[in-house]
Design an enzyme around this catalytic site. Structure first.
Site, PDB file in Angstrom:
ATOM      1  CG  ASP A 128      -2.029   1.041   1.121  1.00  0.00           C
ATOM      2  OD1 ASP A 128      -2.290   1.521  -0.005  1.00  0.00           O
ATOM      3  OD2 ASP A 128      -2.633   1.363   2.163  1.00  0.00           O
ATOM      4  CG  HIS A 135      -4.316  10.690   2.448  1.00  0.00           C
ATOM      5  ND1 HIS A 135      -5.421  10.670   3.290  1.00  0.00           N
ATOM      6  CD2 HIS A 135      -3.500   9.696   2.883  1.00  0.00           C
ATOM      7  CE1 HIS A 135      -5.273   9.698   4.179  1.00  0.00           C
ATOM      8  NE2 HIS A 135      -4.119   9.092   3.959  1.00  0.00           N
ATOM      9  CD  GLU A 208      -6.403   4.942   4.503  1.00  0.00           C
ATOM     10  OE1 GLU A 208      -5.728   4.125   3.851  1.00  0.00           O
ATOM     11  OE2 GLU A 208      -5.917   5.699   5.364  1.00  0.00           O
ATOM     12  CD  GLU A 210      -5.428   3.016  -0.250  1.00  0.00           C
ATOM     13  OE1 GLU A 210      -4.606   2.378  -0.952  1.00  0.00           O
ATOM     14  OE2 GLU A 210      -5.305   3.175   0.979  1.00  0.00           O
ATOM     15  CG  ASP A 242      -5.926   0.589   3.650  1.00  0.00           C
ATOM     16  OD1 ASP A 242      -6.046  -0.450   4.322  1.00  0.00           O
ATOM     17  OD2 ASP A 242      -5.013   1.423   3.827  1.00  0.00           O
ATOM     18  NE  ARG A 246      -8.260   6.677   9.369  1.00  0.00           N
ATOM     19  CZ  ARG A 246      -7.529   6.469   8.273  1.00  0.00           C
ATOM     20  NH1 ARG A 246      -6.277   6.047   8.369  1.00  0.00           N
ATOM     21  NH2 ARG A 246      -8.047   6.674   7.082  1.00  0.00           N
ATOM     22  CD  GLN A 249      -3.463   4.426  10.653  1.00  0.00           C
ATOM     23  OE1 GLN A 249      -4.688   4.495  10.524  1.00  0.00           O
ATOM     24  NE2 GLN A 249      -2.641   4.946   9.775  1.00  0.00           N
ATOM     25  CE  LYS A 262      -3.775   2.263   7.320  1.00  0.00           C
ATOM     26  NZ  LYS A 262      -4.570   3.138   6.446  1.00  0.00           N
ATOM     27  CB  THR A 266      -7.644  -4.787   2.034  1.00  0.00           C
ATOM     28  OG1 THR A 266      -6.775  -4.541   3.143  1.00  0.00           O
ATOM     29  CG2 THR A 266      -7.399  -3.748   0.952  1.00  0.00           C
ATOM     30  CD  GLU A 373      -7.638  12.838   3.907  1.00  0.00           C
ATOM     31  OE1 GLU A 373      -7.915  11.657   3.593  1.00  0.00           O
ATOM     32  OE2 GLU A 373      -7.049  13.635   3.151  1.00  0.00           O
TER      33      GLU A 373
HETATM   34 CA    CA Z   1      -4.032   3.182   2.776  1.00  0.00          CA
END
Ligand code: CA
Length: 427
Positions: A128, A135, A208, A210, A242, A246, A249, A262, A266, A373
């Protein structure tokens, strides 16, 4: 180009210009490799067995019989182009082979709604990247302040970590809220106190937005892929979510990076849109300053104009709300740069490996590709229907879609969707 026996609307993601590859299970239980046309799948395993996909470059080899796309991915560009051309010919309105043969149509065509789409490949390794400047700047600003938003290395190399391929799941598979360790709660005095970390269900579950590219032919261990040859190793792309916890993490990621925050799930979209189908949507990637080192100097700077959207629907909501729109072309580091960087030390890529882009955020707040975000670390709740969200609740369904807009047609990826189920947690 038209196909006379399958109607395709202008909004369909799967016109004859696309012809993505996927793997499905048919109602009979057969697992087969397929392409998509309008609302139908076309069984390539069956077409190949009937001798209808033989192209000279294959020299009699079969590539659609193994139930995954890895064998076909390994063939390289000449085979990919020849097979694509042969398929477009078979499906063309002028060509009688399939058009005028009802029995053959009954054998190889089926409504997409009647099949179960599976993972398209055996994914050996998953990486990844972190290639969106917007970002990385947003996250850096939140955690370190605007002066230190980007780490010193970010403008010099495409930052990445090695992900977990065992938990890459097909679209439609539910995602269970993970449990894990989270930072000690702040003490009332604000000094942090001596409390240890807490354990429990993540309270900051996020998505996320992606995209990811599947590797075609790999490289031998010890032999880097030069940036000018990187394109020859790229087979096609999917949408990737993804999922990220948080709070887990934030507590675990120093000094070695993401781990349990994570690797619990996925999600990827089922259709692999080939680089050939994406070719009409090539655009130039954003300029780079400072100029990267010579091995990362990408004279072509090719990227793709791929429109992206994320939707969220809560358990009690009648419809989904669009949370953001973004575009693959915003990314600072190109696919060629990612490939060259990944192998510059001699690391070997293999057919079916998956390289994800990192969250694709754009310049405006409505283009941010994560709730972290969009809600600015939970400080600005996001409106979703009649409710608000900072992070995901149990029962929430996240759906991502992506397409390239041509003149009167779309080359699309379909979607990737999953709902959150409650944590397995006894307290
Ligand atoms: Ca990611």
């Amino acid at each position: 180009m038209q196909c006379s026996f399958v109607p395709v609307s202008a909004e369909s993601h799967f016109p004859i210009q696309n012809l993505p590859y996927g793997v499905c299970r048919r109602p009979s239980g057969e697992r087969c490799i397929v392409t998509a046309l309008g609302d139908y799948i076309v069984d390539l395993t069956a077409l190949e067995a009937l001798g209808l996909l033989a192209v000279p470059a294959l020299q009699g080899r079969r590539v659609f019989g193994s139930g995954t796309l890895n064998t076909f991915m390994a063939q390289g560009r000449t085979v990919w182009k020849d097979v694509r051309q042969r398929l477009q010919q078979l499906l063309d309105a002028q060509e009688p082979t399939l058009r005028d043969n009802a029995a053959l149509q009954a054998r190889v065509l089926a409504p997409m709604a009647e099949v179960e789409m599976l993972l398209p490949a055996d994914i050996g390794d998953y990486t990844d990247f972190y290639s969106s400047r917007e970002h990385a700047s947003n996250v850096g600003t939140m955690f370190r302040g605007p002066d230190k938003a980007l780490q010193p290395n970010w403008l010099y190399l495409p930052v990445a970590y090695h992900g977990r391929s065992s938990s890459i799941i097909a679209s439609g598979t539910d995602v269970r809220r993970p449990c894990g360790q989270m930072a000690p709660p702040a003490s009332p005095s604000g000094t942090g106190g001596s409390a240890g970390p807490i354990y429990g269900p993540s309270q900051a579950l996020d998505f996320e937005l992606e995209m990811a590219v599947f590797i075609g032919p790999g490289n031998a261990l010890g032999q880097p892929i030069p940036i000018t040859q990187a394109e020859d190793h790229l087979f096609g792309m999917v949408i990737l979510n993804d999922w990220s916890a948080r709070d887990i993490q934030a507590w675990e990621y120093v000094p070695l990076g993401p781990f349990l925050g994570k690797n619990f799930a996925t999600s990827i979209s089922p259709w692999v849109v080939t680089m050939e189908a994406l070719a009409p949507f090539r655009v130039t990637a954003p300029p780079q300053d400072p100029p990267p080192l010579p091995y990362l100097h990408d004279p072509a700077r090719i990227t793709y104009d791929i429109h992206l959207e994320v939707y969220l629907q809560g358990e009690k909501m009648n419809q989904a709300t669009r949370l953001c729109t973004s575009n693959f072309r915003y990314l600072y580091w190109t696919l060629a740069q990612q490939t060259a960087h990944h192998t510059v030390n001699g690391c070997n890529l293999r057919p079916g490996d998956l390289l994800a882009s990192g969250t694709i955020s754009g310049p405006t707040p409505d283009s941010y590709g994560s709730l972290l975000e969009l809600s600015w670390r939970g400080t600005r709740p996001v409106r979703v229907g009649d409710e608000t969200r900072t992070f995901l609740l149990d029962g929430d369904r996240v759906t991502m879609t992506a397409w390239c807009q041509g003149e009167g047609y779309r080359v699309g990826f379909g979607s990737v969707t999953a709902a959150i189920t409650p944590a397995l947690w006894a307290g």
